[in-house]
Design an enzyme around this catalytic site. Sequence first.
Site, mmCIF file in Angstrom:
data_model
loop_
_atom_site.group_PDB
_atom_site.id
_atom_site.type_symbol
_atom_site.label_atom_id
_atom_site.label_comp_id
_atom_site.label_asym_id
_atom_site.label_seq_id
_atom_site.Cartn_x
_atom_site.Cartn_y
_atom_site.Cartn_z
ATOM 1 N N GLY A 228 0.827 -1.205 0.000
ATOM 2 C CA GLY A 228 0.000 0.000 0.000
ATOM 3 C C GLY A 228 0.853 1.244 0.000
ATOM 4 N N SER A 232 -2.254 4.360 3.705
ATOM 5 C CA SER A 232 -3.281 3.571 3.018
ATOM 6 C C SER A 232 -4.005 2.618 3.956
ATOM 7 C CB SER A 232 -2.651 2.771 1.881
ATOM 8 O OG SER A 232 -1.693 1.859 2.397
ATOM 9 N N GLY A 233 -3.455 2.403 5.148
ATOM 10 C CA GLY A 233 -4.028 1.450 6.090
ATOM 11 C C GLY A 233 -3.340 0.103 6.067
ATOM 12 N N SER A 235 -0.428 -0.919 7.455
ATOM 13 C CA SER A 235 0.076 -1.370 8.753
ATOM 14 C C SER A 235 -1.069 -1.770 9.685
ATOM 15 C CB SER A 235 0.917 -0.271 9.404
ATOM 16 O OG SER A 235 2.109 -0.053 8.681
ATOM 17 N N THR A 253 11.667 -2.416 11.284
ATOM 18 C CA THR A 253 12.912 -2.302 10.517
ATOM 19 C C THR A 253 13.413 -0.873 10.419
ATOM 20 O OG1 THR A 253 11.645 -2.123 8.468
ATOM 21 C CG2 THR A 253 12.361 -4.328 9.132
ATOM 22 N N HIS A 270 2.229 3.639 16.387
ATOM 23 C CA HIS A 270 2.250 2.207 16.093
ATOM 24 C C HIS A 270 2.206 1.391 17.383
ATOM 25 C CE1 HIS A 270 3.116 1.314 11.744
ATOM 26 N NE2 HIS A 270 3.123 2.638 11.737
#
Length: 399
Positions: A228, A232-233, A235, A253, A270
């Site tokens: 994505g 965009s969503g 994750s 990473t 996150h």
Amino acid sequence: MELTLLGSGAPAGLPRPDCPCAACATAVGPEARAATALLVDSTLLLDLTPGPALAAARAGRSLHGVRQVLLTHPHEGPALEFPAGLPAPVRVPDGQELVLISGHRVRAVALDAPGTGYLVTGPDGEQLLYLPPGAAPAAPAPPEEPYDLVALDVLGRPEALARLRAAGSVGAATDVLAVHLDHDVMPGPELHRRLAAAGARTEPDGTTLAVGAYHESPEPPRRTLVLGGARSGKSVEAERRLATYPDVLYVATGGTREGDADWAARVAAHRERRPASWRTTETCDLVPLLREPEGPLLVDCLALWLTHVMDEVGAWDDARWEKTGARELAERVAELAAAVRATRRTVVAVSNEVGSGVHPASPAGRRFRDELGRLNAAVAAECEEVLLAVAGTVLPLRG
């Protein structure tokens, strides 16, 4: 032991009364759901849906044989519609067991939220666990064997399913039934796609299931690549796919960036989304992790892994790139793809899709775009499922 779904929706039902949202507008036919209520062997009623007698009649059942009505919602939960002729509804105190004349045994399960859960054991030994909306077991004890069926709020409390899996209460043969469905997820294909990824399913109101009977359900893929663009969503989708599984290792990473407040805010967002039980490691050394035998792995993201490797092979220096860099990068990508192919772990990897945007102005930008496209193709070739996230909507490309 038979289980009839008199309702499978949230307390307000689906569609919600007077709600103009798209999910409610499309919740018609088999996707329309009354508030969740379960009828067990026409003897035990778990929760009261509006119009329970009519709901039972639509399912080809009668409430005349009901000997016990048990409540699960909090004391301040939705108003009850109590029809004449039914026993007075009660709530069993946590940890206590109720034995019915029919041979059913019901034990109240303590929860981490207001309400009561029930473990129902049938006369022949089949076991059904039912949890109210927004609740998970407070401390699930390992059972002698996994339960035959669990009915719970899979979408609202995915970590509840993860806890049950970690305790051994949910095994490979357990039928996981999603109930208390609300208008947070579009009914139809999107709802069933999300549930299948969690190893769960749902059925229309009025369905009767045989608890303990074999039910063929789609096996969640072991290797998934989520592509994505920015925001965009992708994750969120990757995290959602592993939210119902225990012992997840989140591989970041991107590492740390001293003095970069925007990066720190992204990392914090996150972490806030992830279940508290997940572990996190910051590394680009993915191959050894893929070779380890156990535990789900979430890699976010391959684009940052590629940046790190391109730095290591000197990809930004034209002379070094032509001499050794291109070959070294190809070898590293092939090694990673081979590790994905051979892994025994459940893996969800995230990567950027950059080939559909603005043509990069610099040679370095074009080189990165091209190599990321090659990396995505190499990893996708080894995955059972490949998804593309666009504007928060997930499109299956494979699987």
